[in-house]
Every structure is written in C-alpha cells, then in structure tokens.
Design an enzyme around this catalytic site. Structure first.
Site, PDB file in Angstrom:
ATOM      1  N   TYR A 165       0.826  -1.210   0.000  1.00 36.12           N
ATOM      2  CA  TYR A 165       0.000   0.000   0.000  1.00 36.12           C
ATOM      3  C   TYR A 165       0.864   1.266   0.000  1.00 36.12           C
ATOM      4  CZ  TYR A 165      -3.810  -3.183   1.366  1.00 36.12           C
ATOM      5  OH  TYR A 165      -4.731  -4.207   1.428  1.00 36.12           O
ATOM      6  N   SER A 207      -4.563 -13.359   3.035  1.00 35.92           N
ATOM      7  CA  SER A 207      -5.556 -12.713   2.193  1.00 35.92           C
ATOM      8  C   SER A 207      -5.606 -13.536   0.911  1.00 35.92           C
ATOM      9  CB  SER A 207      -5.145 -11.265   1.898  1.00 35.92           C
ATOM     10  OG  SER A 207      -6.060 -10.660   1.007  1.00 35.92           O
TER      11      SER A 207
END
Length: 251
Positions: free
Chosen positions: A64, A160
């Site tokens: 990110y 994830s």
C-alpha cells in the site's frame, strides 16, 4: 460499535475495520475514480473519526505504498488499535513484486514493525498472488509466521486469499483468512462457513467491490454481517462521510 472475537486469538475487533491502501498509494489501483493521497491532517482527522465511531481495526500492507510509514508517524494510542499488515507483496516502480521465501517474510515483518513504530503486530496476513495453495504448501509461509508468533513479533496470522481452496487451507492451518464476499460475489461462503465451524477469524475485503458495487452499501453491509462466521468488514476509504455511512448502515 459491536466487536467480534478473531477466532481463538483473544483479539476483539470492530465489525467495520478501516483499510488504508488510499493512505499511501493511488497508482495501479482499481477504484472507479482517481484520487489524491490525503494529507497528514486528513489522516489524523479520519483516524479520530474512526475512533469516535468505535473502529479499532486497521488494515495496511507494504504493497500500500507509504501507508505503513504514515500510520507509524500519525497513529495515536497505538495500543487501542488492532493492526493488521501483510507480507509477500511489495509495490515498486508501479508494479507488484512477490516473494514468499522465509527470509523475505522475516525481513518484511521487521520492516513493518519499524515503519509502524511498534514492537509487535496484532495480525500478519500473507498477501497472495493468487497461487494460494502453493504458497501455503510449498513455501511453508505459515511455519515462518508461527515462529514469529512464538517470538512475540506477531499475535496472529493468516492469508488474504484469492481461491476457495486457499481459503480452506488457511482456515485449517492459521488464525484468520481474508476473503472476498459481497452481494455479487459469494464464492467464498464455503470458506466463511468452515471458519465458523472451526472458530477461526474471517475478514472481508472488497465488500463494495472497490467502489464498483451497483447496489446500496447499507444492503451489502447488512448482508455480509448476517453471514455466520464473518468477523469484520474492511472498508478502504479516505472520505469521512463514506466511513460514517458505512458504519451507520449496520447500526
């Protein structure tokens, strides 16, 4: 806001968590509109609003952009937050790079601790490239994370995921799985059901399909949280009104 236990970890998290991809990256993302990165003041204000609304779960990742560094610099009362970060993916020079080796995972965790200015992370997820089962079975990522857990660097771990098979393996072998689930995409319901049976945590990503959902957000939030086994929905926003609307939808 209601809180739910993350499986057997002892961690209690708000049923809405704040995703922070937009804190540090606006390139190579799949949102319907472009956006500018928020200022430091914008982030401090959003975190304050989130706290006031009962949010205690933050989701970040090395992929990110500068999200981890900015949180480390701007976060107040770190111990009142449950912080989830990731290993396996970085975003460098406009593209994602993946490395699931043991050395890379250890270095990534150490780097995240430094960036976030903390001596432990509550949850560490493997940021899958889609090859979930190979990463789990051949790279043995959970064995590495288990060692880091025993060392006190992390409190819980999981993946994830991008496949049902990977989600089921994660539920079997780890503490928490992050899966896609919304009104249009229900393929991971099997994973959620397995987690419910085995008392493992489930975080939901792409609840609003990264802004592409054509149905009311309130309907989607209520639909997801009504599914037995769901722990928390991660909503990635830098818009205070969107955050308020998402939370109001479940009250």
């Amino acid at each position: 806001m209601q809180k739910r236990r993350v499986g057997k970890t002892g961690l209690d998290v708000s049923v809405i968590g704040l995703g922070t991809v937009k804190f540090g990256r606006n390139q190579g993302v799949k949102y319907p509109a472009s956006f500018s990165l928020p200022t430091d003041n914008d982030i401090v204000s959003l975190l304050s609003i989130a706290t006031d609304l009962g949010v205690n779960l933050l989701d970040t990742a090395p992929a990110y952009g500068t999200s981890e560094e900015r949180l480390g610099k701007l976060l107040r009362n770190r111990h009142s937050w449950v912080i989830s970060s990731k290993v396996g993916e970085e975003f460098i020079d406009g593209e994602s790079r993946f490395d699931f080796s043991a050395l890379s995972i250890v270095k990534s965790v150490e780097r995240s601790l430094k960036r976030l200015q903390t001596d432990y992370l509550d949850i560490m997820l493997v940021h899958s490239n889609g090859d979930d089962c190979r990463i789990i079975e051949q790279d043995n990522v959970f064995a590495v994370l288990e060692t880091l857990k025993k060392d006190g660097k992390i409190r819980a771990y999981g993946m994830s995921t991008k496949t049902v098979a990977g989600g089921l393996l994660t539920v079997d072998l780890a503490d928490v799985a992050m899966v896609t689930y919304n009104l249009d995409e229900t393929g991971d319901r099997e994973v959620i059901a397995a987690a419910h049976c085995k008392q493992k945590g489930i975080f939901i990503k792409k609840a609003l399909r990264s802004g592409h959902l054509q149905k009311p957000a309130a309907d989607c939030m209520r639909f997801i949280l009504a599914e037995p086994g769901v722990t928390s929905i991660i909503t990635g926003t830098i818009n205070p009104e969107h955050l308020r609307e998402n939370i109001q939808a479940i009250l």
